[in-house]
Design an enzyme around this catalytic site. Structure first.
Site, PDB file in Angstrom:
ATOM      1  N   ALA A 272       0.844  -1.211   0.000  1.00  0.00           N
ATOM      2  CA  ALA A 272       0.000   0.000   0.000  1.00  0.00           C
ATOM      3  C   ALA A 272       0.870   1.248   0.000  1.00  0.00           C
ATOM      4  O   ALA A 272       1.963   1.252   0.557  1.00  0.00           O
ATOM      5  CB  ALA A 272      -0.912  -0.007   1.218  1.00  0.00           C
TER       6      ALA A 272
ATOM      7  N   CYS B 187       3.792   4.213 -17.151  1.00  0.00           N
ATOM      8  CA  CYS B 187       3.004   3.140 -17.752  1.00  0.00           C
ATOM      9  C   CYS B 187       1.615   2.950 -17.151  1.00  0.00           C
ATOM     10  O   CYS B 187       0.619   3.060 -17.861  1.00  0.00           O
ATOM     11  CB  CYS B 187       3.784   1.833 -17.679  1.00  0.00           C
ATOM     12  SG  CYS B 187       5.215   1.868 -18.751  1.00  0.00           S
TER      13      CYS B 187
HETATM   14  C1  UDX Z   1       8.529   3.083 -23.457  1.00  0.00           C
HETATM   15  C2  UDX Z   1       7.557   2.672 -24.539  1.00  0.00           C
HETATM   16  O1  UDX Z   1       8.029   2.977 -25.755  1.00  0.00           O
HETATM   17  C3  UDX Z   1       6.196   3.126 -24.204  1.00  0.00           C
HETATM   18  O2  UDX Z   1       5.284   2.829 -25.210  1.00  0.00           O
HETATM   19  C4  UDX Z   1       5.873   2.365 -22.987  1.00  0.00           C
HETATM   20  O3  UDX Z   1       4.568   2.555 -22.602  1.00  0.00           O
HETATM   21  C5  UDX Z   1       6.807   2.764 -21.882  1.00  0.00           C
HETATM   22  O4  UDX Z   1       8.092   2.532 -22.246  1.00  0.00           O
HETATM   23  P1  UDX Z   1      10.026   4.976 -22.693  1.00  0.00           P
HETATM   24  O5  UDX Z   1      11.168   4.109 -23.041  1.00  0.00           O
HETATM   25  O6  UDX Z   1       9.748   5.292 -21.275  1.00  0.00           O
HETATM   26  O7  UDX Z   1       8.697   4.390 -23.341  1.00  0.00           O
HETATM   27  O8  UDX Z   1      10.027   6.253 -23.586  1.00  0.00           O
HETATM   28  P2  UDX Z   1      10.798   7.598 -23.393  1.00  0.00           P
HETATM   29  O9  UDX Z   1      11.657   7.548 -22.186  1.00  0.00           O
HETATM   30  O10 UDX Z   1       9.781   8.649 -23.582  1.00  0.00           O
HETATM   31  O11 UDX Z   1      11.790   7.577 -24.641  1.00  0.00           O
HETATM   32  C6  UDX Z   1      11.403   7.588 -25.951  1.00  0.00           C
HETATM   33  C7  UDX Z   1      12.634   7.922 -26.779  1.00  0.00           C
HETATM   34  O12 UDX Z   1      12.288   7.859 -28.143  1.00  0.00           O
HETATM   35  C8  UDX Z   1      13.199   9.314 -26.523  1.00  0.00           C
HETATM   36  O13 UDX Z   1      14.577   9.249 -26.335  1.00  0.00           O
HETATM   37  C9  UDX Z   1      12.849  10.081 -27.795  1.00  0.00           C
HETATM   38  O14 UDX Z   1      13.776  11.088 -28.108  1.00  0.00           O
HETATM   39  C10 UDX Z   1      12.836   8.967 -28.818  1.00  0.00           C
HETATM   40  N1  UDX Z   1      12.016   9.235 -29.992  1.00  0.00           N
HETATM   41  C11 UDX Z   1      10.740   9.606 -29.863  1.00  0.00           C
HETATM   42  C12 UDX Z   1      12.581   9.070 -31.252  1.00  0.00           C
HETATM   43  O15 UDX Z   1      13.740   8.743 -31.385  1.00  0.00           O
HETATM   44  N2  UDX Z   1      11.809   9.278 -32.354  1.00  0.00           N
HETATM   45  C13 UDX Z   1      10.521   9.673 -32.243  1.00  0.00           C
HETATM   46  O16 UDX Z   1       9.857   9.877 -33.268  1.00  0.00           O
HETATM   47  C14 UDX Z   1       9.960   9.843 -30.961  1.00  0.00           C
HETATM   48  C1  UDX Z   2       5.294  -1.122 -14.744  1.00  0.00           C
HETATM   49  C2  UDX Z   2       5.131  -2.641 -14.896  1.00  0.00           C
HETATM   50  O1  UDX Z   2       5.399  -3.271 -13.636  1.00  0.00           O
HETATM   51  C3  UDX Z   2       6.039  -3.172 -15.975  1.00  0.00           C
HETATM   52  O2  UDX Z   2       5.802  -4.551 -16.178  1.00  0.00           O
HETATM   53  C4  UDX Z   2       5.760  -2.407 -17.277  1.00  0.00           C
HETATM   54  O3  UDX Z   2       6.651  -2.812 -18.285  1.00  0.00           O
HETATM   55  C5  UDX Z   2       5.913  -0.921 -17.061  1.00  0.00           C
HETATM   56  O4  UDX Z   2       5.053  -0.509 -15.992  1.00  0.00           O
HETATM   57  P1  UDX Z   2       7.058   0.531 -13.650  1.00  0.00           P
HETATM   58  O5  UDX Z   2       6.025   1.561 -13.897  1.00  0.00           O
HETATM   59  O6  UDX Z   2       8.450   0.793 -14.084  1.00  0.00           O
HETATM   60  O7  UDX Z   2       6.627  -0.864 -14.311  1.00  0.00           O
HETATM   61  O8  UDX Z   2       7.143   0.236 -12.069  1.00  0.00           O
HETATM   62  P2  UDX Z   2       6.329  -0.660 -11.045  1.00  0.00           P
HETATM   63  O9  UDX Z   2       7.300  -1.286 -10.144  1.00  0.00           O
HETATM   64  O10 UDX Z   2       5.341  -1.537 -11.696  1.00  0.00           O
HETATM   65  O11 UDX Z   2       5.561   0.455 -10.191  1.00  0.00           O
HETATM   66  C6  UDX Z   2       4.521   1.252 -10.741  1.00  0.00           C
HETATM   67  C7  UDX Z   2       3.883   2.085  -9.656  1.00  0.00           C
HETATM   68  O12 UDX Z   2       3.159   1.253  -8.753  1.00  0.00           O
HETATM   69  C8  UDX Z   2       4.879   2.865  -8.798  1.00  0.00           C
HETATM   70  O13 UDX Z   2       4.357   4.145  -8.528  1.00  0.00           O
HETATM   71  C9  UDX Z   2       4.979   2.037  -7.543  1.00  0.00           C
HETATM   72  O14 UDX Z   2       5.354   2.773  -6.413  1.00  0.00           O
HETATM   73  C10 UDX Z   2       3.559   1.521  -7.418  1.00  0.00           C
HETATM   74  N1  UDX Z   2       3.454   0.288  -6.623  1.00  0.00           N
HETATM   75  C11 UDX Z   2       4.001  -0.868  -7.097  1.00  0.00           C
HETATM   76  C12 UDX Z   2       2.784   0.303  -5.407  1.00  0.00           C
HETATM   77  O15 UDX Z   2       2.274   1.342  -4.967  1.00  0.00           O
HETATM   78  N2  UDX Z   2       2.671  -0.871  -4.712  1.00  0.00           N
HETATM   79  C13 UDX Z   2       3.193  -2.037  -5.156  1.00  0.00           C
HETATM   80  O16 UDX Z   2       3.040  -3.062  -4.461  1.00  0.00           O
HETATM   81  C14 UDX Z   2       3.885  -2.044  -6.386  1.00  0.00           C
END
Ligand code: UDX
Ligand code: UDX
Length: 480
Positions: free
Chosen positions: A258, A266
């Site tokens: 909690a 995400c």
């Molecule tokens: C990822 C996934 O792609 C997203 O769909 C998922 O839900 C979460 O994880 P993330 O890796 O967190 O997203 O994305 P972000 O940290 O926003 O990075 C995206 C990167 O793509 C950036 O470095 C940005 O500059 C690049 N980008 C974006 C490109 O190179 N081309 C584009 O057209 C748009």
């Molecule tokens: C999540 C998914 O777990 C992962 O599989 C997917 O690819 C991307 O989204 P992430 O968002 O990086 O990953 O972190 P996660 O550890 O899942 O935590 C997400 C949020 O839930 C955080 O704010 C965390 O604090 C919260 N959380 C998680 C809780 O409050 N309680 C829990 O027991 C677990």
């Protein structure tokens, strides 16, 4: 395993980790990004995100010659067997649906550069049916020269991304194309050989598995958060509830911690996008809708709890926030519970000081009117209340007596259940913890749980209405 030539487009949390690990397994990888500064930094050994262990893998893979970085997407794609799209899919501000413009743009940019026999793989989280759209974009540009489009969603968590990528519970590969399956089987062979399950599905199923998993985990967290509310009223401890539930193998112990509500890049965006997708298909996902509503309301309600522990007013009170990122071990501030909390406190006249081990650089951009401290004790100095918002390891072992001594009033709100309330009380704190009723009523307060306070309705308004409307006509061709 045969070494595969791979391009990964997007060097965010997902793309960079995937590219680095593929290269570390022995594939030839080019990571491309349209952000020239980011690529220049990577070429000079600067890692643009904080992710434990990533720097070492990047250094090793670069040294081995398996990994390089470029802004030249077309050049990279021309020589690649598999092109992974890992650009962001942020929520559209207007309606919360996933914004696919980057993904679509990527597809049209690379369409004619793809060599015959190559394949395109979506790693970005994309709504069901996106693979079909990408396929259409490619087909239009290439006439009859078909390129298989595969869905390979990524389940890594920030903060433990390398472990999650290299030791996954499963790898999901959505395609019915046998040749494409063979390419992906080869790419993932190093972990398949270690016994990790590779699950082949239809493309649409793979796209949906990612959303279903995230929505389920978000609902699980929301469930335990609501139990925490009940525990506070019913004089029970949500830690016991989570343990007792988690020992049932059908439930499992994970994601039952909690806290202040889930955040990150995400869960908030994917739950909302899933609701939107379902509405377009004329399906109501009531549990997911409730999860979205409950979590958004919860995050905003945390400011009420601070007000509560300070007996109703935070005006001119100095509040120290420890932990700003959405979870520990990341510098990511996206949708962090700290954002609505701090904004609401400031709107009520509080003076906010904050500390985070890695997130302050990102936080400064989003929350400029906060005084940031490199040291948690400096942050707490002179404070009327301290709020623990992220369970960073470094914040779990503070000297409570020292902390209490530097504060103006030793009042603590522990939203991550880091400290034993009895121990904190012994060290001089008045403490409220998520999921436990208070040890004793605060001397200044007439106890009323914060979520029953009258202005809660105003605090829980959602930015985007997600209430399902069963009259919505399905718009997707599936039903045609
Ligand atoms: C990822 C996934 O792609 C997203 O769909 C998922 O839900 C979460 O994880 P993330 O890796 O967190 O997203 O994305 P972000 O940290 O926003 O990075 C995206 C990167 O793509 C950036 O470095 C940005 O500059 C690049 N980008 C974006 C490109 O190179 N081309 C584009 O057209 C748009
Ligand atoms: C999540 C998914 O777990 C992962 O599989 C997917 O690819 C991307 O989204 P992430 O968002 O990086 O990953 O972190 P996660 O550890 O899942 O935590 C997400 C949020 O839930 C955080 O704010 C965390 O604090 C919260 N959380 C998680 C809780 O409050 N309680 C829990 O027991 C677990």
């Amino acid at each position: 395993m045969q070494s595969a030539a791979i391009t990964v487009i997007g060097t965010g949390y997902v793309g960079l980790v995937a590219g680095a690990c593929f290269a570390d397994w022995g594939h030839q990888v080019i990571c491309v990004d349209h952000d020239a500064g980011r690529i220049a930094g990577l070429n000079h050994g600067r890692v643009p995100i904080y992710e434990p262990g990533l720097d070492k893998i990047l250094a090793r893979a670069t040294r081995s010659g398996n990994l390089s970085f470029s802004t030249d997407t077309i050049g990279a794609v021309k020589s690649s067997q598999a092109v992974f799209i890992a650009v962001g899919t942020p929520p559209r501000k207007s309606d919360g649906e996933a914004d696919l413009s980057f993904v679509h743009q990527c597809a049209s940019d690379i369409a004619t550069a793809l060599r015959p026999g190559a394949l395109v793989v979506t790693k970005s989280t994309v709504p069901v049916g996106t693979g079909d759209v990408i396929e259409r974009i490619l087909r239009q540009a290439r006439q009859d020269d078909a390129i298989p489009v595969v869905s390979n969603p990524e389940f890594l968590r920030e903060g433990s991304a390398i472990g999650d990528f290299c030791e996954p519970d499963r790898v999901v590969i959505g395609t019915e194309d046998e040749a494409a399956r063979a390419v992906l089987r080869n790419i993932y062979q190093p972990i398949a050989l270690r016994g990790h399950r590779i699950l082949f599905t239809r493309r649409r199923s793979a796209e949906l598995i990612k959303y279903a998993s995230n929505a389920f985990l978000a609902a699980k967290i929301t469930f335990i958060n609501e139990m925490a509310d009940l525990c506070e009223m019913a004089d029970a401890d949500v830690g016991d509830i989570a343990l007792g539930m988690g020992l049932d193998r059908r439930i499992g112990p994970h994601f039952l911690h909690a806290g202040p509500g889930y955040g990150g890049s995400c869960f908030p965006k994917d739950t909302l996008a899933l609701v939107r997708t379902a509405q377009e298909y004329g399906v109501s996902l009531r549990l997911v809708e409730e999860t979205v509503q409950a979590n958004t309301a919860r995050k905003r309600r945390m400011a009420q709890r601070v007000r509560h522990i300070l007996d109703g007013s935070v005006e001119n009170k100095r509040i120290a926030i420890l932990g700003l990122t959405f979870k520990a071990d990341t510098d990511d501030m996206r949708d962090s519970p700290s954002i609505p909390l701090i904004e609401l406190l400031q709107r009520s006249g509080a003076v906010v000081h904050a500390h985070d081990p890695e997130g302050m650089e990102q936080a400064r951009r989003i929350l400029p009117n906060v005084t940031y401290h490199d040291d948690p004790y400096d942050c707490a100095r002179g404070a009327d209340a301290i709020v623990f918002l992220t369970d960073w390891e470094a914040l779990k072992h503070l000297d409570l007596a020292r902390l209490a001594a530097v504060m103006r009033h030793p009042v603590m709100l522990d939203l991550r259940r880091i400290y034993d309330p009895e121990e904190a009380a012994r060290q001089g704190f008045v403490i409220e913890t998520v999921g436990r009723s208070g040890l004793e009523p605060h001397p200044l307060s007439t106890f009323q749980p914060s979520y029953l306070l009258p202005d809660i309705a105003a605090q829980t308004r959602l930015p985007i209405a997600v209430t399902s409307n069963l009259n919505i006509q399905p718009t997707k061709e599936r039903l045609a």
